[in-house]
Design an enzyme around this catalytic site. Structure first.
Site, PDB file in Angstrom:
ATOM      1  CE1 TYR A  83      -3.907   2.182   0.531  1.00 55.47           C
ATOM      2  CE2 TYR A  83      -2.688   3.119   2.368  1.00 55.47           C
ATOM      3  CZ  TYR A  83      -3.760   3.166   1.500  1.00 55.47           C
ATOM      4  OH  TYR A  83      -4.677   4.191   1.592  1.00 55.47           O
ATOM      5  CE  LYS A  91      -3.470   4.775  -2.191  1.00 55.55           C
ATOM      6  NZ  LYS A  91      -4.540   5.411  -2.961  1.00 55.55           N
ATOM      7  CB  VAL A 141      -9.278   2.270  14.800  1.00 58.08           C
ATOM      8  CG1 VAL A 141      -9.202   3.722  14.354  1.00 58.08           C
ATOM      9  CG2 VAL A 141      -9.360   2.165  16.296  1.00 58.08           C
ATOM     10  NE  ARG A 190      -0.692   7.847   9.573  1.00 57.53           N
ATOM     11  CZ  ARG A 190      -1.313   6.677   9.447  1.00 57.53           C
ATOM     12  NH1 ARG A 190      -2.603   6.610   9.619  1.00 57.53           N
ATOM     13  NH2 ARG A 190      -0.641   5.603   9.146  1.00 57.53           N
ATOM     14  CG  ASN A 209      -6.152   7.430  10.107  1.00 60.90           C
ATOM     15  OD1 ASN A 209      -5.056   7.882   9.830  1.00 60.90           O
ATOM     16  ND2 ASN A 209      -6.316   6.196  10.527  1.00 60.90           N
TER      17      ASN A 209
END
Ligand code: NAD
Ligand code: UDP
Ligand code: UDP
Length: 317
Positions: free
Chosen positions: A147, A151, A189, A280, A176
């Site tokens: 991934y 990307k 999550v 993050r 996210n």
């Protein structure tokens, strides 16, 4: 007669894509929604099917595509770890061959094209919060690499098509994001916690739950896409971070989900997955200054808007 802009959304039956299609229709565009329905579903776009400006095309972007459009939003790619690790080679192909095909299409049509990139290009970041100028800390051979590196390569292709063929490109690095139409079983999550809380099952917190993430509500994100595409000059390519700078530990998120669902679920600590980034948070200075974008929906408000969607899914299951 004023002709409507015709816009291709790849991955249009997915979570973000379905919201983007809806928004573009509201902006009076013709929308071609392309998807191979790997993680997306017709259910997400069912309310759009009766709109005469909407068209669904079942196609895999790793194969060439010949249609006529004015703009392309390239979102096709499984986004959650369990889905993108299910067939990692196909994940890399989707990012890399998919980008080549969509860039080839944009080149032939002289169409503007936006890439849905990701905060994962920063890997497990050594710089916090992450500005676009940070080059990242990515493992090239781990479970997440198909991934992350896919990307990253897609971004490279976008910039090389710009340099070699003068394409008009925009690159969004998405952090996210959550909201209705998220896949209920994709292991992310927010969906995991809400479903667990609604079912009275323990919330599975990985590690000690001290790792942080920043969660953006989908409507804010889609506004960011549309502004990046339309409210910036052809000289502006990005990459631009799109995300909500509010930063929460996973344990804090678990507590908020319990509060807003009114659930009595307990918390169950599970092992931390390999290569799980510790922290993050987007630095969105660039998006703010160039196209006046910042999120307006706080996490608690967004959770309130998202919980009813999962309730409905569980009721109809
Ligand atoms: P999603 O899985 O709901 O949507 C992706 C869509 O792409 C699905 O409908 C899937 O069927 C389709 N797809 C996958 N491979 C394809 C292929 N080869 N050809 C055609 N269609 C294909 O995920 P999402 O959350 O909506 O993510 C959309 C995009 O945004 C992805 O590119 C993802 O990497 C990026 N992104 C999302 C987030 C997030 O938090 N949701 C964060 C960062 C980046
Ligand atoms: N392509 C496509 N649709 C188009 C034009 C090109 O899918 O309308 C694909 C094409 O099959 C090629 C890729 O995009 O594999 C890259 O196109 P480009 O023109 O850059 O490269 P070339 O065709 O010269 O290899
Ligand atoms: N996570 C968790 N419990 C879950 C699912 C995820 O504690 O049931 C953690 C996961 O380890 C990560 C964070 O929540 O630290 C965000 O995970 P997600 O898969 O949603 O996104 P990503 O890792 O891509 O940011």
């Amino acid at each position: 007669m004023h002709l409507k802009k015709r816009v291709l959304v790849t991955g249009g039956a997915g979570f973000l894509g379905s919201h983007l299609c809806k928004r573009l229709l509201a902006d009076n565009c013709e929308v071609v929604c392309l998807d191979n329905c790997f993680t997306g579903s017709k259910q997400n776009i069912l309310p759009l099917m009766s709109n005469p400006n909407f068209e669904f095309l079942r196609h895999d972007i790793t194969f060439p595509l010949f249609i006529e459009v004015d703009e392309i939003y390239n979102l096709a790619c499984p986004a959650s770890p369990i889905h993108y690790q299910h067939d990692p080679v196909q994940t890399t192909k989707t990012s890399v061959h998919g980008a080549i095909n969509m860039l080839g299409l944009a080149k032939r049509l002289k169409a503007k094209i936006m890439q849905a990139s990701t905060s994962e290009v920063y890997g497990d970041p050594a710089v916090h919060p992450q500005p676009e100028s940070y080059w990242g800390n990515v493992n090239p051979i781990g479970f997440r690499s198909c991934y992350d590196e896919g990307k990253r390569c897609a971004e490279t292709l976008f910039f090389d098509y710009r340099r070699q063929h003068k394409l008009r490109i925009k690159v969004a690095r998405i952090f996210n994001t959550y909201g209705p139409n998220m896949h209920p079983n994709d292991g992310r999550v927010v969906s995991n916690f809400i479903i667990q809380a609604l079912q009275g099952k323990p919330l599975t917190v990985y590690g000690k739950g001290q790792q942080t993430r920043s969660f953006c509500y989908v409507d804010d994100l889609v506004e960011g896409f549309v502004r990046l595409m339309n409210n910036t000059g052809d000289d502006f390519t990005g990459p631009a971070n799109l995300g909500n700078p509010g930063e929460f530990t996973i344990l804090e998120l678990a507590e908020l989900v319990l509060k807003h669902t009114g659930s009595k679920s307990k918390i169950d600590f599970k092992p931390l997955p390999e290569d799980d980034p510790k922290q993050r948070r987007p630095d969105i200075t660039l998006a703010k200054s160039v196209f006046g974008w910042e999120p307006t929906i706080k996490l608690e408000e967004g959770l309130e808007k998202t919980i009813p969607y999962f309730k409905k899914i569980l009721e109809s299951a």
